[in-house]
Scaffold this motif. Sequence first.
Motif, short mmCIF file in Angstrom:
data_model
loop_
_atom_site.label_atom_id
_atom_site.label_comp_id
_atom_site.label_asym_id
_atom_site.label_seq_id
_atom_site.Cartn_x
_atom_site.Cartn_y
_atom_site.Cartn_z
N PHE A 131 68.61 -23.22 47.23
CA PHE A 131 67.39 -24.00 46.99
C PHE A 131 67.60 -24.77 45.69
N CYS A 132 67.71 -26.08 45.78
CA CYS A 132 68.18 -26.91 44.66
C CYS A 132 67.03 -27.76 44.09
N LEU A 133 66.37 -27.21 43.07
CA LEU A 133 65.26 -27.92 42.43
C LEU A 133 65.53 -28.13 40.94
N THR A 134 65.78 -27.05 40.19
CA THR A 134 65.95 -27.14 38.74
C THR A 134 67.14 -28.03 38.38
N GLU A 135 67.00 -28.77 37.28
CA GLU A 135 68.05 -29.69 36.83
C GLU A 135 68.48 -29.36 35.40
N PRO A 136 69.64 -29.88 34.97
CA PRO A 136 70.11 -29.59 33.62
C PRO A 136 69.10 -29.94 32.53
N GLU A 137 68.36 -31.02 32.72
CA GLU A 137 67.41 -31.46 31.69
C GLU A 137 65.96 -31.26 32.10
N HIS A 138 65.74 -30.65 33.27
CA HIS A 138 64.37 -30.52 33.76
C HIS A 138 64.20 -29.16 34.43
N GLY A 139 63.54 -28.25 33.71
CA GLY A 139 63.21 -26.93 34.25
C GLY A 139 61.72 -26.82 34.40
N SER A 140 61.03 -26.52 33.31
CA SER A 140 59.58 -26.38 33.37
C SER A 140 58.89 -27.69 33.73
N VAL A 174 74.54 -24.31 53.16
CA VAL A 174 73.59 -25.43 53.22
C VAL A 174 72.76 -25.42 51.94
N ALA A 175 72.55 -26.60 51.40
CA ALA A 175 71.72 -26.75 50.19
C ALA A 175 70.47 -27.54 50.56
N LEU A 176 69.32 -27.03 50.13
CA LEU A 176 68.06 -27.73 50.31
C LEU A 176 67.74 -28.41 48.99
N VAL A 177 67.93 -29.71 48.97
CA VAL A 177 67.93 -30.48 47.72
C VAL A 177 66.64 -31.27 47.61
N TRP A 178 66.00 -31.15 46.44
CA TRP A 178 64.82 -31.96 46.13
C TRP A 178 65.25 -33.16 45.31
N ALA A 179 64.87 -34.36 45.77
CA ALA A 179 65.28 -35.60 45.11
C ALA A 179 64.13 -36.59 45.16
N ARG A 180 64.11 -37.49 44.20
CA ARG A 180 63.04 -38.49 44.12
C ARG A 180 63.44 -39.73 44.90
N ASP A 181 62.61 -40.08 45.89
CA ASP A 181 62.85 -41.27 46.71
C ASP A 181 62.71 -42.51 45.83
N ALA A 182 63.77 -43.29 45.76
CA ALA A 182 63.76 -44.49 44.90
C ALA A 182 62.73 -45.51 45.38
N ALA A 183 62.35 -45.46 46.65
CA ALA A 183 61.43 -46.47 47.19
C ALA A 183 59.98 -46.19 46.82
N ASP A 184 59.53 -44.95 46.91
CA ASP A 184 58.11 -44.66 46.67
C ASP A 184 57.86 -43.68 45.52
N GLY A 185 58.93 -43.17 44.92
CA GLY A 185 58.78 -42.25 43.79
C GLY A 185 58.41 -40.83 44.17
N GLU A 186 58.25 -40.54 45.46
CA GLU A 186 57.90 -39.19 45.89
C GLU A 186 59.11 -38.27 45.87
N ILE A 187 58.88 -37.00 45.52
CA ILE A 187 59.94 -36.00 45.55
C ILE A 187 59.99 -35.40 46.94
N LYS A 188 61.15 -35.49 47.58
CA LYS A 188 61.29 -35.09 48.98
C LYS A 188 62.43 -34.09 49.12
#
Length: 388
Positions: A131-140, A174-188
């Motif tokens: 489950f891939c959510l937390t980032e090097p510069e973004h936790g809380s 398999v990795a379930l990755v959360w990423a920000r859609d460049a088109a609408d800014g939503e995290i998907k």
Amino acid sequence: MTPHADLPHVDLLRLRDRLDPAERTRLEEIEEHLQTAVRPRLAPYWDAEEFAFDLLPGLAGLGLGRLVLDGSSSLFQQLVHAEIARVDLSLSALVGIHNELNLGMIAHLGSDAHRDRWQARLESFESLGAFCLTEPEHGSDVAGGLATTATLDGDEWVIRGAKRWIGAGTIADVALVWARDAADGEIKGFVVPTDTPGYEATKITGKMGLRIMQNADITLDVRLPADAQLPGAASFDAARDLLRDSRMWVGWQGFGAQMGLLDSLRSYALEREQFGRPLAKFQLIQSAIAEVAGNLAATSGMMLQVDALRQEGRMEMMHAAMAKATSTRLARASAALARDALGGNGLLTEYEVSKMMGDVEAIYSYEGSYGMNTLIVGRAITGVSAFV
């Protein structure tokens, strides 16, 4: 150090008595396997920071790969998670995240194609997920600051970014990755097979806790078909619901860790002799045992009520945050008491308590640090946000 079979059970408030007879029997079978076939074998894996792959078939045979989908009661599932945490928090993290986040996300938020490809393999532990959510510069602040991007380029998604502290990141299929859609800014959410070119995972080493869990730094520069997006994860609202439930689940991890600490402390106090008598006959040791038991009993009542609210559909993020923060705080206090009571032997993984103490430090910080969870509770009670 496994507990004495003839001692009272560490489920002090007898939560398991609330299960129907079939579920109670099943829980006892799971407990027996964990205590006899799993617990005695874990210390070498913890010392070496290696994952115990050989234990997965036994866990799968008990149905722990599909716990979230097997129709069992909520309380049964939480008590199973607690029993796994009682023997090891890394295995508990793997089984819990596997069920609450990975399998649950595929089953409830994925497409038919996602389920056809991955669900059966995940249920049997033939495949593992990350489950891939937390980032090097973004936790809380990951909800507002998430930097990994997803860009639709024709009929492909291009995902670029980095993730950190990802459980099973180096061993997942398999990795379930959360990423920000460049088109609408939503995290998907996106399904990323880990053999996709551009997925790179590096094991994080030197951890003081959760050493059996293979946490990883992940870099992503991948191209995926358009149907890689999870249809039920088109915004971060889906992640919030998952994270609320998994935050509550960490409270059950804290409960299970306290059961394990009481096991080890009580058994050691009865077996170890000083000045010609067992440690258990000394007042200071009995005081420590009683305090650990009190922390466990307090956690039992809290987690039972929070689970009841969840079943009724009335559990809010505040309840989950309070449960997680309080349970892990009490587990941390109990670990310190147990370590002190064991003296020098408390420093050795052979006696389990030092291993548990390090692992509790990890659950105290993940799924929202203790401080962040207390601020969630404070905001709910006062109506005033103190996050920034």
